[in-house]
Design a protein around this motif. Structure first.
Motif, PDB file in Angstrom:
ATOM      1  N   ASN A  61       0.832  -1.209   0.000  1.00 32.99           N
ATOM      2  CA  ASN A  61       0.000   0.000   0.000  1.00 32.99           C
ATOM      3  C   ASN A  61       0.863   1.254   0.000  1.00 32.99           C
ATOM      4  N   VAL A  62       0.408   2.250  -0.738  1.00 32.65           N
ATOM      5  CA  VAL A  62       1.101   3.540  -0.820  1.00 32.65           C
ATOM      6  C   VAL A  62       0.126   4.622  -0.362  1.00 32.65           C
ATOM      7  N   TYR A  63       0.558   5.435   0.579  1.00 38.22           N
ATOM      8  CA  TYR A  63      -0.266   6.526   1.099  1.00 38.22           C
ATOM      9  C   TYR A  63       0.439   7.849   0.833  1.00 38.22           C
ATOM     10  N   VAL A  64      -0.256   8.746   0.154  1.00 35.94           N
ATOM     11  CA  VAL A  64       0.317  10.056  -0.150  1.00 35.94           C
ATOM     12  C   VAL A  64      -0.577  11.137   0.444  1.00 35.94           C
ATOM     13  N   GLN A  65       0.046  12.142   1.013  1.00 38.70           N
ATOM     14  CA  GLN A  65      -0.689  13.279   1.574  1.00 38.70           C
ATOM     15  C   GLN A  65      -0.255  14.539   0.841  1.00 38.70           C
ATOM     16  N   PHE A  66      -1.228  15.184   0.185  1.00 46.44           N
ATOM     17  CA  PHE A  66      -0.968  16.433  -0.520  1.00 46.44           C
ATOM     18  C   PHE A  66      -1.211  17.610   0.416  1.00 46.44           C
ATOM     19  N   ARG A  67      -0.660  18.755   0.030  1.00 49.55           N
ATOM     20  CA  ARG A  67      -0.869  19.954   0.835  1.00 49.55           C
ATOM     21  C   ARG A  67      -2.310  20.424   0.735  1.00 49.55           C
ATOM     22  N   GLU A  68      -2.930  20.276  -0.443  1.00 51.83           N
ATOM     23  CA  GLU A  68      -4.292  20.764  -0.647  1.00 51.83           C
ATOM     24  C   GLU A  68      -5.200  19.603  -1.042  1.00 51.83           C
ATOM     25  N   GLU A  69      -6.460  19.676  -0.610  1.00 53.14           N
ATOM     26  CA  GLU A  69      -7.421  18.627  -0.945  1.00 53.14           C
ATOM     27  C   GLU A  69      -7.690  18.572  -2.446  1.00 53.14           C
ATOM     28  N   GLU A  70      -7.678  19.727  -3.104  1.00 55.81           N
ATOM     29  CA  GLU A  70      -7.930  19.751  -4.548  1.00 55.81           C
ATOM     30  C   GLU A  70      -6.858  18.974  -5.298  1.00 55.81           C
ATOM     31  N   GLN A  71      -5.627  19.009  -4.794  1.00 58.58           N
ATOM     32  CA  GLN A  71      -4.536  18.281  -5.442  1.00 58.58           C
ATOM     33  C   GLN A  71      -4.754  16.774  -5.300  1.00 58.58           C
ATOM     34  N   ALA A  72      -5.198  16.347  -4.132  1.00 58.22           N
ATOM     35  CA  ALA A  72      -5.484  14.925  -3.921  1.00 58.22           C
ATOM     36  C   ALA A  72      -6.618  14.460  -4.832  1.00 58.22           C
TER      37      ALA A  72
END
Length: 227
Positions: A61-72
């Protein structure tokens, strides 16, 4: 998403031969860099975590956290239906908001007795050189507060459309605050207790009511007399 070379037996390849730990780390860092560069097209990454667990529901599993929700959201849309290394990418939003709370602390201290089947994340680490090269000023894969220079540069790099969008949002937020203030004012008016009158004011009001009643009664008596 990440396929370990020792998927079947830790430290052993599919042919039953021991794998050099350095080769395994190189294999992982090639994957990590590949994924980081692809995901960074959608925005600024705060963290990118790859599970080293062996349980079926967590392996690779890969989990990524973006700075902005729109980017995610943009990354989610773009990755749906795509493949990596011949396998379909299954992408979804994660309910986890703080990956540090989902990480196994004992694994970080090399003392987890559950091994690869622990239900907390065993985050596979990349080397310092790669981390420095990818994150550049980020510590431990987690973001720090940007310096004023970095903030200014980011603002200059952003397109006019983004600035217009921000101004629109700020304007809407201001309108929301005004409407909220109006609602609070109306609520206060409705919930405020009536002002209590003084004795003099009550007596004056009663006298006024009596006079009005007497004035109204006089014409009715004159009318009856005429009849």
């Amino acid at each position: 998403m990440y396929q370990r070379p020792d998927m079947i037996t830790p430290g052993i390849d599919a042919q039953g031969n021991p794998i050099d730990p350095k080769k395994m780390q190189e294999h992982f860092e090639d994957f990590y860099e590949d994924i980081y560069e692809e995901l960074s097209k959608f925005g600024e990454l705060e963290s990118l975590n790859v599970c080293d667990n062996l349980a079926d529901h967590m392996i690779g599993n890969v989990y990524v956290q973006f700075r902005e929700e729109e980017q995610a959201a943009a990354a989610l849309r773009a990755l749906q239906g795509r493949f990596y290394s011949g396998r379909p990418i299954i992408v979804d939003f994660s309910p986890v908001t703080d990956f540090r709370e989902a990480t196994c602390r004992q694994y970080e201290e090399n003392s987890c007795n559950r091994g690869g089947y622990c239900n907390f994340m065993h985050v596979k680490q990349i080397g310092r050189e790669l981390r420095r090269r990818l994150y550049r000023g980020w510590r431990g894969g987690r973001s720090r507060s940007p310096s004023p220079k970095r903030r200014d540069r980011r603002e200059r790099d952003r397109g006019g459309g983004d600035r217009e969008r921000d101004r629109y949002r700020e304007k809407n937020r201001g309108g929301d605050r005004e409407r909220s203030g109006e609602r609070r004012g109306r609520d206060r008016d409705r919930s405020s207790p009536p002002v209590r009158e003084s004795s003099e004011e009550r007596r004056a009001k009663i006298e006024m009511w009596n006079r009005e009643r007497e004035e109204k009664a006089v014409p009715e008596e004159e009318k009856r007399d005429e009849e």
